[in-house]
Design an enzyme around this catalytic site. Sequence first.
Site, PDB file in Angstrom:
ATOM      1  N   CYS A  77     -67.649  15.867 -28.506  1.00 28.93           N
ATOM      2  CA  CYS A  77     -68.112  14.924 -27.491  1.00 28.93           C
ATOM      3  C   CYS A  77     -67.508  13.571 -27.803  1.00 28.93           C
ATOM      4  O   CYS A  77     -67.889  12.925 -28.784  1.00 28.93           O
ATOM      5  CB  CYS A  77     -69.633  14.854 -27.479  1.00 28.93           C
ATOM      6  SG  CYS A  77     -70.270  13.608 -26.349  1.00 28.93           S
ATOM      7  N   CYS A 228     -67.307  11.635 -19.372  1.00 28.70           N
ATOM      8  CA  CYS A 228     -67.157  12.630 -20.436  1.00 28.70           C
ATOM      9  C   CYS A 228     -65.927  12.233 -21.242  1.00 28.70           C
ATOM     10  O   CYS A 228     -64.818  12.191 -20.707  1.00 28.70           O
ATOM     11  CB  CYS A 228     -66.992  14.031 -19.845  1.00 28.70           C
ATOM     12  SG  CYS A 228     -66.585  15.298 -21.070  1.00 28.70           S
TER      13      CYS A 228
END
Length: 326
Positions: A77, A228
């Site tokens: 992430c 993201c």
Amino acid sequence: MQIDLIKGHGSGNDFLLIDEITNSYSFSEDERAELATLLCDRNSELGADGILFIMKSNRADGRMRVFNTDGSEASMCGNGLRLVARYICEMRGLSVAVIETMKADLKVSKQADIYPNVTTYQVEISPVSFRLGDLPLNLNEPNLINENIPELSQELTFSALAVPNPHLISIVETEQLTSGVQKEISEKVNNPNELFPDGVNVSFVKSLDEESIYVNTFERGVGFTNACGTAMSASSLVTCLQGINNVDEIINVYNNGGKVQCVVHENDENYYIDLIGNATYLYQAKVEVEWGLKTFEVSSKESFAEQQTYEKLQAEAQAFLKIAGL
């Protein structure tokens, strides 16, 4: 059980940080997944896109594990890594550190503010793979770069890569961004299907002015998100492959939560990406979790003052996108 946490965000992609280095927490795998679904519920007092567990590492300055709102674990992430980078660097008094993630040990560093008084970190996004088996994507070819997938669309072309999270990326125009086709495709490939048995992050990318792009992402296990980090990194790489942007040059990446910068690097036909952006703290809280009842209560919450400054960056980014017709 009492748990101390910090809520923060990278480009509006928000997370709960739980420190297992200085606290004596011991969670089972089921408890990690349960915490993610419980605390990240948007109908609760907290709510987030996921939990970042900050852990000890035998070979790096710290370790990051990421759990999505549905309880699944993500291999990486990028936005979350910036928050973990800040936490580890501030805790250890470092400006450069290495963070262990599921697939690789990644270099992170404190950087000059991307916007005045917005705490900024740079994180390495790697490894990069174009092998469809690494996503996985079930097509009878080794890779997919700017090609059609007839099962998904007769008009759009796609590129597929793992960074190491799996990403499906399409360069589009404004009318395709607003048509609803991204939602349709994203739901198809993240429900049971033959192409992507494990699901995939789906990004639509619009080229703006020179060295600037807009990225909108449907994130596997989350849904549409403000931003993201790995998707913005992968999208930047795809624009370089298509000649829209250049390797080793800063790419301004706009998203619904603000703006980051990416720099794509190539080394002997291997790629990695530097992702540079905010690591903003919202508040710290104490939470009482009742495991058996699957409930929790926030016993205290103390806000930081950083969000007001970040909102200035966000407003500037949104103004730029409005001028661009988005």
